[in-house]
Design an enzyme around this catalytic site. Structure first.
Site, PDB file in Angstrom:
ATOM      1  N   THR A 137       5.118  -6.844  -0.977  1.00  0.00           N
ATOM      2  CA  THR A 137       4.239  -5.240  -0.369  1.00  0.00           C
ATOM      3  C   THR A 137       2.274  -5.465  -1.116  1.00  0.00           C
ATOM      4  OG1 THR A 137       3.772  -3.132   0.582  1.00  0.00           O
ATOM      5  CG2 THR A 137       5.744  -4.031  -1.769  1.00  0.00           C
ATOM      6  N   ILE A 138       1.805  -5.027  -0.206  1.00  0.00           N
ATOM      7  CA  ILE A 138       0.645  -4.550  -0.690  1.00  0.00           C
ATOM      8  C   ILE A 138       0.314  -3.767  -1.506  1.00  0.00           C
ATOM      9  CG2 ILE A 138      -0.996  -6.598   0.911  1.00  0.00           C
ATOM     10  CD1 ILE A 138      -2.103  -3.126   1.682  1.00  0.00           C
ATOM     11  N   ASP A 139       1.381  -2.483  -0.808  1.00  0.00           N
ATOM     12  CA  ASP A 139       1.465  -0.935  -1.891  1.00  0.00           C
ATOM     13  C   ASP A 139       1.555  -1.084  -3.470  1.00  0.00           C
ATOM     14  OD1 ASP A 139       0.443  -0.492   0.437  1.00  0.00           O
ATOM     15  OD2 ASP A 139       2.561   0.262   0.976  1.00  0.00           O
ATOM     16  N   ARG A 174     -26.482   7.252  -1.193  1.00  0.00           N
ATOM     17  CA  ARG A 174     -25.483   7.793  -0.238  1.00  0.00           C
ATOM     18  C   ARG A 174     -24.099   7.915  -1.132  1.00  0.00           C
ATOM     19  NH1 ARG A 174     -26.171   4.617   5.457  1.00  0.00           N
ATOM     20  NH2 ARG A 174     -27.423   5.485   6.680  1.00  0.00           N
ATOM     21  N   MET A 181      -5.086   1.198   2.181  1.00  0.00           N
ATOM     22  CA  MET A 181      -3.980   1.386   2.375  1.00  0.00           C
ATOM     23  C   MET A 181      -3.133   2.093   0.709  1.00  0.00           C
ATOM     24  SD  MET A 181      -3.015  -1.216   4.720  1.00  0.00           S
ATOM     25  CE  MET A 181      -2.880  -0.733   6.740  1.00  0.00           C
ATOM     26  N   GLY A 182      -1.465   2.000   0.699  1.00  0.00           N
ATOM     27  CA  GLY A 182      -1.228   1.852   0.056  1.00  0.00           C
ATOM     28  C   GLY A 182       0.305   3.292  -0.429  1.00  0.00           C
TER      29      GLY A 182
END
Ligand code: F6P
Length: 365
Positions: A137-139, A174, A181-182
């Site tokens: 998982t990328i999380d 700015r 995500m996560g």
């Protein structure tokens, strides 16, 4: 050595770079031993519906660098399976087990995140005892392993985006809010934020004070730093929101999560413009973080975990997840990790690094 002739392999949950490398990592050493590999399509859905494809040497070659998963994926659970008609869900565990038997499989490899591990453990206890899992998982939130494959790629993509936002933020003076995500943990935000030199990082583990975020940005203006980068993790929330959520039921929380995180960056941007007086823009990275080819590190990790899983199968060591702990590849019993999540704790090195670099986590102390 176990008597293994034919195994099934499935990928389940949100996809991530490295899944194909892991499939290849499991398949190649087993093919060498004459084991037949059956790919189950679209996660547990394919197991319930008996949809498969043969993974021979031809299908598993050239896979290493490919993003996504050649098997397809879904978030279906055998034990809570959506009914085709009339809505609602049914328990289709028996269909999953029957298909495993019909396919004459000697073992099943399930590659996925927290939800996948729950489903795999359910099957392990209810008719498919020969299960091995791999954490992806990328999380990076799978309990029991120091790292999941997919994380390094997701973090690198988010870091590159932050790098690019830096130059335009600086040119226009700015503040840039970057939504990453996560799910309910801050690994991606923290990793990418530190790698990309963010000024503020907001993560779910540490509810933030908006006053502290504003203070950190004003302090930068005071030091004549005329742009700022704020990384906002998907599950981040303010202290006020955390207090409100304390007594909520899981279902209520889920509904609130979606509505809250959709609005969070817009609310933050408005408050920053009003109170700091700096023009603010929002970038949502979304599924870009899950797409495309895996980094070299993820290819190596997925390949190694795959080959470890192949060994576990040949040794007849089942009911375990192939994992990494302190740079060692180990087998973690599913019962020790299922239902748990790996969060960023106070004593994690990333927190110390952020503090020492003067990155604000928006905390009120
Ligand atoms: O688990 C990976 C992940 O990308 C999370 O970061 C995110 O919360 C979720 O999946 C998004 O899921 P979906 O692709 O189903 O919208």
């Amino acid at each position: 050595m176990a008597d293994i002739r034919r195994i099934g392999i499935l990928t389940s949950g949100g996809d991530c770079p490295g899944l194909n490398a892991a499939i290849r990592g499991v398949a190649k050493p087993l093919q060498e031993k004459g084991v037949q590999i059956i790919g189950i399509q679209d996660g547990f859905r394919g197991l319930v519906e008996n949809r498969t494809m043969e993974l021979g040497a031809r299908e598993t070659s050239g896979l290493l660098v490919e993003g996504g998963t050649i098997l397809g994926t879904s978030r279906y659970k055998p034990q809570k399976y959506p009914n085709s008609q009339g809505g609602g869900k049914s328990d289709r565990t028996r269909d999953a087990v029957a298909n495993y038997e019909r396919l004459h499989l000697d073992a099943l490899v399930c590659i996925g995140g927290g939800g996948t591990h729950k489903n795999a453990y359910h099957l392990y206890q209810n008719g498919i005892p020969n299960i091995v899992t791999l954490p992806k998982t990328i999380d990076n939130d799978v309990f029991g392993t120091d790292v999941t494959f997919g994380y390094d790629t997701g973090m690198s993509i988010a870091c590159e985006a932050i790098d690019r936002l830096h130059t335009t933020a600086s040119s226009h003076h700015r503040c840039m809010l970057v939504d990453v995500m996560g799910h309910n943990t801050g690994w991606l935000a923290m990793g990418a934020g530190i790698a990309g030199g963010a000024d503020v990082i907001l993560i779910p583990e540490f509810p933030f004070s908006i006053d502290k975020v504003v203070e950190a940005l004003i302090e930068r203006e005071r030091k004549n730093k005329r742009f700022s980068i704020v990384v906002v993790a998907e599950g981040a929330h303010s202290m006020e929101e955390a207090a409100l959520r304390k007594d909520m039921e899981r279902k209520e929380l889920k509904a609130r999560d979606a509505a809250y995180s959709d609005g969070l960056s817009h609310d933050l941007a408005r408050i920053i413009e009003e109170r700091v007086g700096i023009e603010t823009r929002i970038t949502t990275l979304g599924h870009l973080q899950r797409g495309g080819t895996p980094t070299a590190r993820d290819r190596v990790l997925a390949s190694r975990l795959g080959t470890v899983a192949a060994d576990l199968i040949m040794e007849g060591h089942f009911g375990v997840m192939a994992a990494v702990r302190c740079n060692e590849f180990v087998a973690v019993p599913l019962e020790e990790m299922v239902g748990k999540k790996k969060y960023i704790s106070e004593d994690n090195g990333l927190v110390e690094t952020a503090n020492r670099l003067g990155v604000s986590l928006g905390r009120a102390f």
